[in-house]
Design a protein around this motif. Structure first.
Motif, PDB file in Angstrom:
ATOM      1  N   VAL A 555     -39.115 -17.299 -19.007  1.00  0.00           N
ATOM      2  CA  VAL A 555     -37.932 -17.935 -18.429  1.00  0.00           C
ATOM      3  C   VAL A 555     -36.670 -17.499 -19.160  1.00  0.00           C
ATOM      4  O   VAL A 555     -35.640 -17.201 -18.538  1.00  0.00           O
ATOM      5  CB  VAL A 555     -38.078 -19.471 -18.451  1.00  0.00           C
ATOM      6  CG1 VAL A 555     -36.791 -20.144 -17.979  1.00  0.00           C
ATOM      7  CG2 VAL A 555     -39.248 -19.911 -17.574  1.00  0.00           C
ATOM      8  N   TYR A 558     -35.810 -13.894 -18.207  1.00  0.00           N
ATOM      9  CA  TYR A 558     -35.364 -13.812 -16.807  1.00  0.00           C
ATOM     10  C   TYR A 558     -33.961 -14.385 -16.635  1.00  0.00           C
ATOM     11  O   TYR A 558     -33.116 -13.806 -15.934  1.00  0.00           O
ATOM     12  CB  TYR A 558     -36.369 -14.569 -15.939  1.00  0.00           C
ATOM     13  CG  TYR A 558     -36.300 -14.268 -14.460  1.00  0.00           C
ATOM     14  CD1 TYR A 558     -37.033 -13.230 -13.910  1.00  0.00           C
ATOM     15  CD2 TYR A 558     -35.524 -15.035 -13.600  1.00  0.00           C
ATOM     16  CE1 TYR A 558     -37.000 -12.956 -12.553  1.00  0.00           C
ATOM     17  CE2 TYR A 558     -35.477 -14.781 -12.244  1.00  0.00           C
ATOM     18  CZ  TYR A 558     -36.219 -13.734 -11.723  1.00  0.00           C
ATOM     19  OH  TYR A 558     -36.177 -13.468 -10.371  1.00  0.00           O
ATOM     20  N   ARG A 559     -33.728 -15.534 -17.273  1.00  0.00           N
ATOM     21  CA  ARG A 559     -32.472 -16.250 -17.037  1.00  0.00           C
ATOM     22  C   ARG A 559     -31.343 -15.785 -17.948  1.00  0.00           C
ATOM     23  O   ARG A 559     -30.178 -15.752 -17.538  1.00  0.00           O
ATOM     24  CB  ARG A 559     -32.703 -17.748 -17.245  1.00  0.00           C
ATOM     25  CG  ARG A 559     -31.461 -18.615 -17.017  1.00  0.00           C
ATOM     26  CD  ARG A 559     -31.768 -20.074 -17.218  1.00  0.00           C
ATOM     27  NE  ARG A 559     -32.274 -20.329 -18.568  1.00  0.00           N
ATOM     28  CZ  ARG A 559     -32.798 -21.494 -18.953  1.00  0.00           C
ATOM     29  NH1 ARG A 559     -32.913 -22.481 -18.072  1.00  0.00           N
ATOM     30  NH2 ARG A 559     -33.235 -21.662 -20.181  1.00  0.00           N
ATOM     31  N   GLU A 560     -31.670 -15.397 -19.185  1.00  0.00           N
ATOM     32  CA  GLU A 560     -30.615 -15.126 -20.150  1.00  0.00           C
ATOM     33  C   GLU A 560     -30.576 -13.674 -20.631  1.00  0.00           C
ATOM     34  O   GLU A 560     -29.572 -12.978 -20.458  1.00  0.00           O
ATOM     35  CB  GLU A 560     -30.779 -16.049 -21.375  1.00  0.00           C
ATOM     36  CG  GLU A 560     -30.689 -17.533 -21.048  1.00  0.00           C
ATOM     37  CD  GLU A 560     -30.964 -18.395 -22.269  1.00  0.00           C
ATOM     38  OE1 GLU A 560     -30.863 -17.879 -23.403  1.00  0.00           O
ATOM     39  OE2 GLU A 560     -31.303 -19.580 -22.096  1.00  0.00           O
ATOM     40  N   LEU A 594     -38.758 -20.769 -12.875  1.00  0.00           N
ATOM     41  CA  LEU A 594     -37.801 -19.704 -12.594  1.00  0.00           C
ATOM     42  C   LEU A 594     -36.868 -20.095 -11.455  1.00  0.00           C
ATOM     43  O   LEU A 594     -35.674 -19.765 -11.475  1.00  0.00           O
ATOM     44  CB  LEU A 594     -38.542 -18.409 -12.268  1.00  0.00           C
ATOM     45  CG  LEU A 594     -39.329 -17.801 -13.437  1.00  0.00           C
ATOM     46  CD1 LEU A 594     -40.209 -16.652 -12.947  1.00  0.00           C
ATOM     47  CD2 LEU A 594     -38.389 -17.323 -14.535  1.00  0.00           C
ATOM     48  N   ALA A 597     -34.341 -22.333 -12.893  1.00  0.00           N
ATOM     49  CA  ALA A 597     -33.389 -21.581 -13.707  1.00  0.00           C
ATOM     50  C   ALA A 597     -32.364 -20.853 -12.847  1.00  0.00           C
ATOM     51  O   ALA A 597     -31.189 -20.740 -13.212  1.00  0.00           O
ATOM     52  CB  ALA A 597     -34.136 -20.576 -14.583  1.00  0.00           C
ATOM     53  N   MET A 598     -32.803 -20.350 -11.682  1.00  0.00           N
ATOM     54  CA  MET A 598     -31.910 -19.557 -10.830  1.00  0.00           C
ATOM     55  C   MET A 598     -31.175 -20.407  -9.798  1.00  0.00           C
ATOM     56  O   MET A 598     -30.211 -19.946  -9.198  1.00  0.00           O
ATOM     57  CB  MET A 598     -32.720 -18.475 -10.101  1.00  0.00           C
ATOM     58  CG  MET A 598     -33.426 -17.502 -11.027  1.00  0.00           C
ATOM     59  SD  MET A 598     -32.321 -16.713 -12.221  1.00  0.00           S
ATOM     60  CE  MET A 598     -31.263 -15.785 -11.123  1.00  0.00           C
ATOM     61  N   GLN A 600     -29.705 -23.562 -10.249  1.00  0.00           N
ATOM     62  CA  GLN A 600     -29.184 -24.723 -10.972  1.00  0.00           C
ATOM     63  C   GLN A 600     -28.240 -25.552 -10.117  1.00  0.00           C
ATOM     64  O   GLN A 600     -28.120 -26.758 -10.285  1.00  0.00           O
ATOM     65  CB  GLN A 600     -28.475 -24.256 -12.244  1.00  0.00           C
ATOM     66  CG  GLN A 600     -29.431 -23.636 -13.255  1.00  0.00           C
ATOM     67  CD  GLN A 600     -28.715 -23.115 -14.480  1.00  0.00           C
ATOM     68  OE1 GLN A 600     -27.499 -23.060 -14.519  1.00  0.00           O
ATOM     69  NE2 GLN A 600     -29.469 -22.723 -15.486  1.00  0.00           N
TER      70      GLN A 600
END
Length: 764
Positions: A555, A558-560, A594, A597-598, A600
């Motif tokens: 995560v 992928y997110r940061e 995920l 996270a994407m 929000q």
């Protein structure tokens, strides 16, 4: 005890439903909205208090008295609504209430005057007579025999669907699946289910044996019933097919049935004889096998027909350019075209090109970087220079686009190339045995890439479409995982010894500079990956010990890290792969994390559309998880172009959702826009993370490979090799050293029970 043969006597205590928290009653005052495709409705209910209810209510009409079961939810725009899980119609039982019911227009063909005549003639028995004795109604002025029959059918249809909902909802079968059952069986759905509940497991996708068995036990059916044993045997054959087998030894099938039923099932069990008389099942005698082989007829015929068709293609003379059968002329053509595009050929490549030109069918196999794409490009050049016609195809849209980019020749997916259509066959219910290619492939050379992921049914359809005299080249990596669908086509072709095969082994210098390709070959040879842990490395290993730690790292990457440090767009550039659907680092939980996270901005858990435990939102990556040949699509950039078919493993992006209608639109490969409703949403899954098996045939710029600790028998070298070869720019491996060392050491052969090799090896 109610008569189980009579649907009108069936009832359930709603309190037994695991899901229902409350109920409301009233009269349907207004149908505010109804989606005619999936039955999703918004209704206004009048009673002690006005209620707006939403759910799959395709056969409710204004004026009907209903009892709805479900729960309350607050919609951000429309306020509190009652979300219906199941319902029952409260039938009017007095002359006065029946008159009001019929005068409301619920039953087409009955107006106010006709309603008064009917109730005046039959009184409290009016509905029963309309339903069960339409011949008695035709004497009423204005109602003939035909109209009476239509009225009876309407009442029965409403009653049958209501009975089905009432009967199946408490078992945890959702309204989407119930609608699918009703569409499959029609007005007789409940009667058919009551006669043999195991038909649900046999014929309805998404309903397993355990659900059908629970229903059968609730009905009090004998656990020794032949229906139960035959259904268990069929279920195991379908499960085997879902795992890639096209057949099973009888002994293995019986052992599985004994375990499933917790009873000893032997070859002399009466159910075995019943099974073998079923046209959907085929018994195959094999002198080399310790017990007979049992196959689904559809898969048996697919593999047998494929073997027969291959013989025809191999033995046919080339329809054009027969002079290339002379080695000198073929060699001259190859060298001339190689010079024209500035290419120097290795002996291995020269041999492969000659074989492709001089054999009607050729298998070309090799690992990454061994020149398969180079050979494809040069074959196109050779045939084009002669004025020949070349067709390129691959099982997936991604692979087809890669072929187009490498060769400059337009490639298409196999399904689009063949224009496959589904031809229903009453004796074949599964695995698309009735698939027929609409197009016949008239060309001089057909090249199909990623052949390792072609299953038995698609292979048969491909061969059926090829005109004898056409050269066919099948390209793939035989060391990768086999197809998602049943069969082991590429391996069976090679192992049969009957199909000319060239194996490429030399890794060329420019490819060898890729750490991903070097490590793929190291893994295949049984060595641990070579490491380069610098920022710009193509192959980074993030060491994490537990499944939870693996998931957290995925995560964060992928997110940061990938967007912020590397400037990558996760949705466009990155794909997460993992071996399993289950566990903290399986696709189920990773997709939820995920997505969160994407998405929000859509953190409200009630937003979007909910189906089979997933929430779907605009912008989500999604995947089709089974073949559906009747789903319609349009080309987004040219809506006049339409067609049907979306296939297992295809990925897309959700463009829009309509919560009020319970529908969404997803854009797939080749610019296909597809509408999903409540029933078809069962076939859609989130695809931020997908299994390694589902990734076959696709390459991604960046892959995050999450490998949590797991059962050693499932974590194989072959699986790791396949996963690594899916990345072409950067691979980030998230796993423990112990897990990867175990996978590299585990050279366990991937076994599938199939028939194609045997059919090819056996003379006509």
């Amino acid at each position: 005890m109610p008569d189980l043969a009579d649907p009108r006597q069936i009832s359930f205590d709603p309190s037994q439903s695991r899901r229902s928290s409350t109920s409301v009653e009233g009269v349907v005052e207004t149908i505010i909205f109804r989606n005619k495709t999936n039955g999703y409705s918004v209704i206004a209910l009048s009673g002690d208090s006005d209620v707006v209810a939403v759910g799959i209510l395709p056969y409710l009409s204004e004026g009907e008295s209903v009892r709805l079961f479900g729960g309350w939810a607050e919609h951000p725009d429309y306020g509190f609504q009652f979300q219906v899980e199941h319902y029952e119609v409260v039938a009017p039982n007095s002359s006065e209430s029946i008159l009001q019911y019929l005068k409301s227009g619920i039953i087409k063909g009955i107006g106010e005057k006709t309603a008064e005549k009917l109730v005046g003639e039959f009184g409290d028995e009016t509905l029963n007579i309309l339903r069960d004795h339409p011949e008695r109604v035709k004497k009423i002025k204005g109602i003939g025999a035909k109209k009476a029959r239509r009225i009876s059918e309407q009442i029965l249809e409403k009653q049958e669907y209501q009975g089905l909902v009432l009967y199946l909802s408490p078992l945890g079968i959702g309204l989407g699946k119930i609608l699918r059952i009703y569409r499959q069986f029609g007005a007789q759905a409940l009667s058919l289910v009551l006669e043999n509940p195991y038909r649900l497991a046999d014929e309805i996708y998404g309903i397993g044996f355990s659900t059908a068995d629970a229903l059968a036990q609730k009905m009090g059916l004998d656990p020794k019933s032949p229906h139960r044993v035959v259904s268990a045997l069929k279920y195991l054959l379908h499960q085997a097919a879902a795992q890639g087998h096209t057949c099973l030894p009888l002994g293995q099938l019986l052992a599985g049935a004994s375990k499933l039923l917790q009873d000893t099932i032997t070859a002399d069990h009466p159910a075995v004889a019943v099974l073998l008389e079923d046209p959907q099942v085929k018994r195959v005698e094999d002198a080399d096998a310790p017990s007979p082989i049992i196959a689904l007829s559809s898969l048996y015929h697919s593999e047998k027909a494929a073997a027969e068709r291959l013989r025809v293609l191999i033995e046919s003379a080339p329809s054009r350019f027969g002079d290339l059968m002379r080695t000198a002329e073929a060699d001259q053509l190859i060298q001339r075209n190689a010079r024209d595009i500035g290419m120097t050929l290795a002996p291995e490549q020269q041999k492969a090109l000659l074989s492709a030109l001089q054999n009607q069918v050729l298998v070309l196999t090799g690992g990454p970087g061994t020149g398969k794409t180079t050979i494809t490009r040069l074959l196109c050049s050779c045939l084009n220079s002669l004025g020949g016609k070349v067709l390129l195809a691959a099982p997936t849209g991604r692979a087809a686009r890669r072929m187009t980019e490498a060769t400059g020749v337009q490639a298409r997916t196999l399904h689009r190339l063949l224009e496959i259509q589904y031809v229903p066959d009453e004796n074949r219910m599964d695995y698309q045995a009735g698939l027929k290619p609409k197009a016949m492939l008239s060309c001089d050379l057909l090249i199909v890439d990623e052949a390792s992921m072609i299953d038995a049914v698609l292979f048969r359809s491909l061969l059926d479409a090829i005109v004898p005299g056409t050269r066919l080249v099948l390209i793939g990596d035989a060391d990768q995982l086999p197809s998602v669908g049943p069969g082991y086509v590429l391996k069976d072709l090679i192992d049969s010894g009957r199909i000319p095969t060239v194996r490429l082994t030399q890794v060329f210098r420019q490819s060898n500079q890729s750490l991903i390709i070097r490590n793929a070959h190291r893994i295949h040879a049984g060595h641990l990956p070579e490491l380069d842990q610098t920022f710009d490395s193509q192959f980074l290993w993030i060491v994490k010990e537990s499944a939870e730690a693996v998931a957290q790292a995925v995560v964060k990457l992928y997110r940061e890290i990938l967007p912020e440090k590397y400037g990558l767009d996760p949705l466009r550039d990155v794909q997460v792969l993992t071996p399993s659907r289950k566990g903290a680092a399986g696709t189920g939980q990773l997709n939820q994390q995920l997505q969160q996270a994407m998405q929000q901005a859509s953190s409200d858990q009630d937003s979007g559309i909910h189906a089979h435990g997933s929430r779907f939102l605009p912008g989500d990556k999604v995947m089709q998880i089974r073949n559906s040949y009747d789903m319609s699509w349009i080309i987004q950039s040219d809506p006049a172009k339409t067609g049907s078919g979306v296939f297992n493993g295809e990925t897309g992006t959700i463009l829009s959702v309509e919560p009020e209608e319970n529908t969404l639109e997803a854009l797939f490969d080749d610019d296909r826009l597809i509408l999903y409703d409540q029933a078809t949403l069962e076939d859609l899954d989130l695809a931020y993370a997908i299994t390694i098996h589902k990734s076959q045939g696709s390459e991604y710029p960046v892959v995050i490979l999450a490998v949590p600790p797991g059962a050693p028998q499932l974590l194989t070298r072959n699986l790791l090799y396949t996963a690594v070869t899916r990345a072409w720019q950067k691979l980030l491996l998230v796993a423990s050293r112990r897990t990867i060392a175990g996978m590299v050491a585990n050279d366990r052969a991937y076994t599938r029970h199939t028939l194609l090799k045997g059919f090819l090896s056996t003379p006509n």
